[in-house]
Design an enzyme around this catalytic site. Structure first.
Site, short mmCIF file in Angstrom:
data_model
loop_
_atom_site.label_atom_id
_atom_site.label_comp_id
_atom_site.label_asym_id
_atom_site.label_seq_id
_atom_site.Cartn_x
_atom_site.Cartn_y
_atom_site.Cartn_z
N ARG A 2 0.84 -1.19 0.00
CA ARG A 2 0.00 0.00 0.00
C ARG A 2 0.88 1.25 0.00
O ARG A 2 1.93 1.27 0.62
CB ARG A 2 -0.90 0.03 1.24
CG ARG A 2 -2.12 -0.86 1.16
CD ARG A 2 -3.01 -0.74 2.39
NE ARG A 2 -2.32 -1.16 3.58
CZ ARG A 2 -1.74 -0.35 4.46
NH1 ARG A 2 -1.81 0.97 4.32
NH2 ARG A 2 -1.10 -0.82 5.51
N ASP A 32 -8.77 -9.77 9.54
CA ASP A 32 -8.27 -8.43 9.20
C ASP A 32 -9.27 -7.30 9.47
O ASP A 32 -8.86 -6.22 9.83
CB ASP A 32 -7.86 -8.40 7.72
CG ASP A 32 -6.97 -7.20 7.38
OD1 ASP A 32 -5.95 -7.00 8.06
OD2 ASP A 32 -7.30 -6.46 6.43
P1 GTP Z 1 -1.87 -7.50 7.70
O1 GTP Z 1 -2.41 -8.55 6.81
O2 GTP Z 1 -0.82 -6.64 7.04
O3 GTP Z 1 -2.93 -6.65 8.31
O4 GTP Z 1 -0.99 -8.24 8.85
P2 GTP Z 1 -1.37 -9.09 10.17
O5 GTP Z 1 -1.63 -8.17 11.31
O6 GTP Z 1 -2.41 -10.09 9.87
O7 GTP Z 1 0.03 -9.83 10.51
P3 GTP Z 1 0.44 -11.37 10.39
O8 GTP Z 1 -0.32 -12.25 11.34
O9 GTP Z 1 0.44 -11.76 8.98
O10 GTP Z 1 1.95 -11.32 10.94
C1 GTP Z 1 2.95 -10.54 10.33
C2 GTP Z 1 4.31 -11.05 10.70
O11 GTP Z 1 4.47 -11.08 12.13
C3 GTP Z 1 4.57 -12.47 10.21
O12 GTP Z 1 5.86 -12.56 9.67
C4 GTP Z 1 4.44 -13.30 11.46
O13 GTP Z 1 5.23 -14.47 11.41
C5 GTP Z 1 4.88 -12.36 12.57
N1 GTP Z 1 4.17 -12.68 13.84
C6 GTP Z 1 2.84 -12.87 13.99
N2 GTP Z 1 2.52 -13.21 15.27
C7 GTP Z 1 3.70 -13.22 15.95
C8 GTP Z 1 4.04 -13.50 17.32
O14 GTP Z 1 3.21 -13.82 18.17
N3 GTP Z 1 5.36 -13.40 17.65
C9 GTP Z 1 6.31 -13.06 16.72
N4 GTP Z 1 7.57 -12.99 17.13
N5 GTP Z 1 6.02 -12.81 15.42
C10 GTP Z 1 4.74 -12.89 15.04
C1 SPV Z 2 -2.70 -4.35 5.51
O1 SPV Z 2 -1.75 -3.72 5.02
O2 SPV Z 2 -3.19 -4.08 6.63
C2 SPV Z 2 -3.25 -5.51 4.79
C3 SPV Z 2 -2.78 -5.77 3.42
O3 SPV Z 2 -4.11 -6.20 5.31
S1 SPV Z 2 -3.53 -4.75 2.25
O4 SPV Z 2 -4.72 -5.42 1.73
O5 SPV Z 2 -2.56 -4.54 1.15
O6 SPV Z 2 -3.91 -3.49 2.83
MN MN Z 3 -4.53 -5.50 7.44
#
Ligand code: GTP
Ligand code: SPV
Ligand code: MN
Length: 574
Positions: free
Chosen positions: A59, A265
């Site tokens: 984004r 999300d």
């Molecule tokens: P968006 O889709 O961008 O909104 O992200 P999200 O909030 O869903 O994040 P996501 O769960 O995909 O995690 C992003 C990164 O953080 C990944 O590389 C995960 O492996 C890492 N991560 C998630 N949970 C943890 C945790 O509890 N501990 C650690 N150390 N890393 C984590």
């Molecule tokens: C975020 O950036 O919080 C996402 C991925 O969930 S996007 O759909 O590119 O915004």
């Molecule tokens: Mn998101």
């Protein structure tokens, strides 16, 4: 549609019905022209790879605008462009932009079908890749046309990849007309207009007007051994752990503690007749961060993306098996990186913001309630971010208004989900900084108002999985072990579980948090739960400067909370 076609002049117009046959035709065309690359039929059945333009991988918040009539209605945290200026600067970029291309008309529903809370959108796009993604992420085609036929309102969105030049890239929202324009990007939240543009930016303005909330939150179901289901919503900034928490595997499943997924999300939340806050997941799929997803960290995501998944910007082996950092320890020989070049092992093989697009129904941990039309009742809301220091593993707010202060003052280190420098602490209130469609001061007031309208409001907590030790490594094991933190929260919600008062809020006493069997010393646990007075004192002027930006749009409750924090830090011994 005629008007749009006259302006954009496509060679053809296709009305999408969302059928399998239509998708098969689209995918075939994209495989033929290289938009998609087929992956290994045995090891990644039904999966494809898309490589986006190297300047279009996340984004672009600096090119995202709120176009309200008055600048103060967009507020100090949004980029504002007047509707006249947007029409003059961005409008011409659509002139003839679809020449030689197909214009797809994509009707879609956000929210469970038949739910009184679902909403219809129509995205017009010249990107077949966007169509294929929207088909996974929303309920697209027939059902949406059905709802439109019944006379329902819809949110129109016009999208073109344009020439992909960041100089001619604009993502513009007109909250007063409930209209979206996006040009110059084909990526994620910039281009899949149902997601951040509609379900957060436009929906947040609808929610303000109509008395509900559109939030950047996962929703999970936690069942305790007595069979009682608790629903928890959590707002973490992009790439800070929502998908992982929503899909976590309970380490205590055999003792009857089960975790199931409702959404990863976005949450749309409303007060129910019972005084509780009820939440639905408006999406039908996951657009998740790939790096770091592995059999240890997130087996449910691994199962979800084992077939019929679109991968964007991951690496691939010569025989078509997708690969990324964190999938397993050993990258296969001859790996091709996310840009299609032989990987030289110096940089990342997969882009740090590479993503998977997969249907929610492929996820083994989906709750049987994930498509309930009235949603699920929320008993706890969690805010959180990435902070190497400062924020303890978990604390509880004193009441709703204090919880709103905790959310409003959230800070988090930036990630690869948006372009710009990574790892800088910035204020990201309620994880909505890039997604609130109106003045954030008014948004805080809306949160306070919602709390007053709930007889049984959720209890608000704050977490930080990302505190580091002197060696720079994360102290807390995270992922499935985060259940231990959730269990303390449930104890608190039910009036059990002990806590200590700190200036931040209520922190668990060391024995209230079950850390049995974890490789943590007593000193580690103490450091995870510590509220360091000097660090918090240093935060106060930063919060004050942030609050000052809102002028008289800042609710007085928030400045009072800041004053009392400041006073407490000056007097209390921590
Ligand atoms: P968006 O889709 O961008 O909104 O992200 P999200 O909030 O869903 O994040 P996501 O769960 O995909 O995690 C992003 C990164 O953080 C990944 O590389 C995960 O492996 C890492 N991560 C998630 N949970 C943890 C945790 O509890 N501990 C650690 N150390 N890393 C984590
Ligand atoms: C975020 O950036 O919080 C996402 C991925 O969930 S996007 O759909 O590119 O915004
Ligand atoms: Mn998101």
């Amino acid at each position: 549609m005629d008007e749009v076609a006259r302006k954009t002049r496509p060679d053809r117009v296709v009305w999408c019905d969302g059928s399998d046959a239509e998708n098969a035709r689209l995918v075939e065309g994209m495989l033929a022209d290289g938009t998609l690359i087929a992956l290994n039929r045995q090891q990644a059945p039904g999966c494809t790879l898309h490589r986006s333009h190297p300047s279009d991988v996340a984004r672009t918040e600096h090119l995202t605008f709120i176009s309200s009539r008055r600048a103060e209605d967009a507020g100090p945290t949004n980029n504002w462009m007047s509707p006249d200026e947007a029409r003059a600067r961005v409008g011409p970029l659509f002139e003839g932009v679809m020449k030689g291309r197909t214009m797809y008309v994509v009707p879609y529903v956000m929210g469970p079908l038949g739910s009184p809370f679902s909403k219809v959108g129509i995205e017009v796009t010249d990107s077949p890749y966007v169509v294929a993604n929207m088909r996974i992420m929303t309920r697209m085609g027939g059902p949406a046309l059905g709802q439109l036929g019944a006379g329902e309102d819809f949110v129109p969105g016009l999208h073109s990849t344009g020439d992909l030049s960041p100089d001619r890239r604009f993502i513009v929202h007109y909250p007063e007309e409930r209209l979206i324009w996006s040009v110059g990007s084909g990526y994620g939240g910039n281009a899949l207009l149902g997601k951040k543009c509609f379900a957060l930016r436009i929906a947040s303005t609808m929610a303000r007007d109509q008395g509900w909330m559109a939030e950047h939150m996962l929703i999970l179901e936690l069942t305790t051994p007595d069979g009682h289901a608790h629903y928890v919503a959590a707002a973490f900034p992009s790439a800070c752990g929502k998908t992982n928490l929503a899909m976590m595997v309970s380490p205590f499943e055999d003792q009857g503690y089960k975790v199931r997924t409702i959404g990863d999300d976005i949450a749309w939340l409303r007060p129910g007749g019972d005084g509780r806050l009820w939440a639905v997941n408006p999406e039908a799929g996951f657009f998740g961060v790939v790096p770091g997803t592995g059999p240890e960290t997130n087996p449910n995501a691994m199962a979800t993306i084992s077939h019929d998944t679109i991968f964007t910007n991951v690496a691939v082996s010569p025989d078509g098996v997708p690969w990324w950092e964190g999938k397993d320890k050993s990258p296969p020989p001859g790996l091709i990186d996310w840009q299609g070049k032989p990987w030289d092992r110096t940089g990342k093989a997969a882009h740090p913001n590479s993503r998977f697009t997969a249907p929610a129904r492929q996820c083994p941990s989906m709750s049987k309630h994930w498509e309930d039309g009235h949603g699920v009742p929320i008993s706890a809301i969690i805010f959180g971010g990435r902070r190497a220091r400062l924020a303890p593993l978990v604390f509880q707010s004193r009441d709703w208004a204090h919880g709103v202060f905790v959310g409003a003052t959230m800070g988090s280190e930036t990630t690869a989900a948006a372009t710009g420098q990574v790892g800088i602490v910035r204020r990201d209130p309620m994880a909505m900084l890039p997604f609130c469609g109106y003045n954030m001061g008014d948004y805080f007031a809306h949160w306070l108002r919602m709390g007053r309208s709930l007889a049984r409001p959720p209890v608000i907590f704050h977490v930080n999985w990302f505190r580091t030790g002197p060696d720079g490594r994360f102290v807390w094991p995270g992922f499935g072990q985060n259940l231990r933190v959730l269990l303390w929260m449930i104890d608190r919600v039910e009036g059990r579980g002990s806590a200590t008062e700190t200036p931040a809020g209520l922190v668990p006493t060391p024995d209230a948090l079950n850390v049995d069997g974890l490789p943590l010393s007593r000193a580690d646990v103490q450091s995870l739960l510590r509220v360091e007075r000097d660090e918090w004192a240093a935060e106060v002027p930063e919060i004050r400067a942030f609050f000052d930006r809102f002028g008289d749009r800042l609710p007085v409750e928030l400045s009072r909370s800041l004053d009392s924090l400041s006073h407490e830090l000056a007097t209390a011994s921590v």
